[in-house]
Design a protein around this motif. Structure first.
Motif, short mmCIF file in Angstrom:
data_model
loop_
_atom_site.label_atom_id
_atom_site.label_comp_id
_atom_site.label_asym_id
_atom_site.label_seq_id
_atom_site.Cartn_x
_atom_site.Cartn_y
_atom_site.Cartn_z
N LEU A 47 23.29 -3.73 45.28
CA LEU A 47 24.44 -4.61 45.35
C LEU A 47 25.73 -3.81 45.50
O LEU A 47 25.91 -2.77 44.89
CB LEU A 47 24.54 -5.46 44.08
CG LEU A 47 23.40 -6.44 43.82
CD1 LEU A 47 23.59 -7.10 42.46
CD2 LEU A 47 23.32 -7.49 44.91
N ALA A 48 26.61 -4.31 46.33
CA ALA A 48 27.93 -3.70 46.45
C ALA A 48 28.71 -3.96 45.17
O ALA A 48 28.51 -4.97 44.49
CB ALA A 48 28.68 -4.29 47.65
N GLY A 49 29.61 -3.04 44.83
CA GLY A 49 30.40 -3.18 43.62
C GLY A 49 31.19 -4.48 43.60
O GLY A 49 31.38 -5.09 42.55
N ALA A 50 31.61 -4.94 44.78
CA ALA A 50 32.42 -6.16 44.86
C ALA A 50 31.61 -7.41 44.54
O ALA A 50 32.17 -8.48 44.34
CB ALA A 50 33.04 -6.29 46.25
N ILE B 251 14.60 0.50 53.28
CA ILE B 251 16.03 0.68 53.46
C ILE B 251 16.48 2.00 52.87
O ILE B 251 16.37 2.22 51.66
CB ILE B 251 16.82 -0.46 52.79
CG1 ILE B 251 16.31 -1.82 53.28
CG2 ILE B 251 18.31 -0.33 53.09
CD1 ILE B 251 16.95 -2.99 52.54
N ASN B 252 16.97 2.91 53.70
CA ASN B 252 17.57 4.14 53.20
C ASN B 252 18.85 3.79 52.44
O ASN B 252 19.54 2.82 52.78
CB ASN B 252 17.91 5.07 54.36
CG ASN B 252 16.90 6.19 54.51
OD1 ASN B 252 15.78 6.08 54.03
ND2 ASN B 252 17.29 7.24 55.18
N ASN C 177 13.31 -7.78 45.87
CA ASN C 177 13.71 -6.56 46.56
C ASN C 177 15.21 -6.29 46.55
O ASN C 177 15.63 -5.21 46.93
CB ASN C 177 13.20 -6.57 48.00
CG ASN C 177 11.75 -6.16 48.08
OD1 ASN C 177 11.42 -4.99 48.02
ND2 ASN C 177 10.87 -7.14 48.17
N VAL C 178 16.02 -7.25 46.14
CA VAL C 178 17.44 -6.98 45.99
C VAL C 178 17.67 -6.49 44.57
O VAL C 178 17.84 -7.27 43.64
CB VAL C 178 18.29 -8.22 46.29
CG1 VAL C 178 19.77 -7.90 46.11
CG2 VAL C 178 18.06 -8.69 47.72
N THR C 179 17.64 -5.18 44.38
CA THR C 179 17.84 -4.59 43.07
C THR C 179 19.34 -4.46 42.78
O THR C 179 20.17 -4.55 43.69
CB THR C 179 17.19 -3.21 42.99
OG1 THR C 179 17.82 -2.35 43.95
CG2 THR C 179 15.70 -3.29 43.31
N ASN D 201 10.67 -12.24 54.86
CA ASN D 201 10.22 -11.31 53.82
C ASN D 201 10.13 -9.86 54.31
O ASN D 201 9.43 -9.04 53.73
CB ASN D 201 8.85 -11.73 53.26
CG ASN D 201 8.89 -13.09 52.60
OD1 ASN D 201 9.85 -13.41 51.91
ND2 ASN D 201 7.88 -13.89 52.83
N ALA D 202 10.84 -9.55 55.39
CA ALA D 202 10.72 -8.22 55.97
C ALA D 202 11.52 -7.16 55.21
O ALA D 202 11.18 -5.98 55.24
CB ALA D 202 11.18 -8.24 57.43
#
Length: 275
Positions: free
Chosen positions: A143-146, A113-114, A137-139, A106-107
């Protein structure tokens, strides 16, 4: 930036003018904490220096005789400073350094993350597992476009392990226009919904690549430009009463279902709709 060392001063050979030049240069080095692209060779163990990475990134390091230890990072263009590991920055991470044991459960939180800081090169293989990322936390912005399927990929079913967005679904629903020919080719991979405008009598050929999308359902729109024309169906299409219906004027709406790799059920929902 300024780095300078006057070496050992020999009072028998060094005159006052040269000594003043040396001391002035050395003063600039001391006052700037020996800022430069790399650690100066003269710095002894225990010495502090600033690594000048770019116009937006300076890193304060402590040389222990073996390693240049990270102490803090500064963005001189805006005056922001990060002490210790409060914020992860690309310049403070060696390629491949972020391994799974380095990340506590959970870190990984958004605030740590910048933007664009953790690049693919910084991560060791399989370093980030689901247990390492705090919930929520993964907004989408992270996400990468791919990682997101395009409308075309959603329509054709050619993207695996990707996220589908409402916009992508909307694009995917747009009918794919089949090309007129004596026998009309229907590739199941081309879309979900299909359309065909007749300008002559036609036959719908058996669906290709049907095995790739078994269970898919959709709409098939057919209308006539002139006519009336007939529409025949190849052997792998099946209708409720065993016979293909005659086309009505206007737009005819068919629903289809790919049951097996050699069988597609078709139902005529009606016609007479104005194009």
């Amino acid at each position: 930036m300024s780095q300078y060392d006057f070496g050992t001063i020999d009072p028998d050979t060094k005159n006052g003018t040269d000594l003043a030049v040396d001391l002035n240069n050395w003063r600039d080095g001391v006052h700037s904490l020996h800022r430069g692209a790399s650690r100066p060779a003269y710095l002894p163990a225990g010495g502090l220096w600033i690594q000048d990475v770019s116009s937006t990134s300076w890193i304060l390091r402590l040389w222990d005789g073996t390693n240049d230890n990270y102490l803090a990072a500064l963005d001189p263009s805006i005056g922001d400073i990060w002490v210790g590991n409060d914020v992860v920055r690309t310049t403070s991470i060696k390629d491949g350094a972020v391994t799974a044991p380095k990340i506590a459960a959970n870190a990984v939180e958004t605030a740590k993350i910048n933007a664009s800081a953790v690049t693919d090169a910084k991560l060791a293989s399989n370093a980030v597992t689901s247990a390492k990322i705090a919930d929520g936390n993964v907004t989408f912005a992270k996400l990468a476009g791919a990682a997101v399927a395009t409308g075309t990929e959603t329509k054709t079913g050619t993207a695996s392990n990707k996220l589908v967005t409402p916009d992508g679904l909307s694009v995917a629903q747009a009918p794919f226009t089949l090309t007129q020919a004596a026998t009309v080719a229907w590739n199941a991979r081309d879309g979900i919904n299909f359309s065909l405008q007749l300008s002559a009598n036609r036959t719908i050929g058996n669906v290709t690549n049907r095995a790739d999308v078994l269970g898919r359902t959709g709409i098939f729109l057919v209308w006539q430009s002139g006519g009336p024309y007939t529409l025949s169906w190849a052997s792998q299409f099946h209708f409720a009463d065993g016979e293909a219906p005659e086309l009505e004027a206007g737009i005819n709406i068919f629903a289809y279902y790919h049951e097996t790799s050699t069988k597609t059920f078709v139902a005529h929902a009606g016609g007479g709709f104005a194009p």
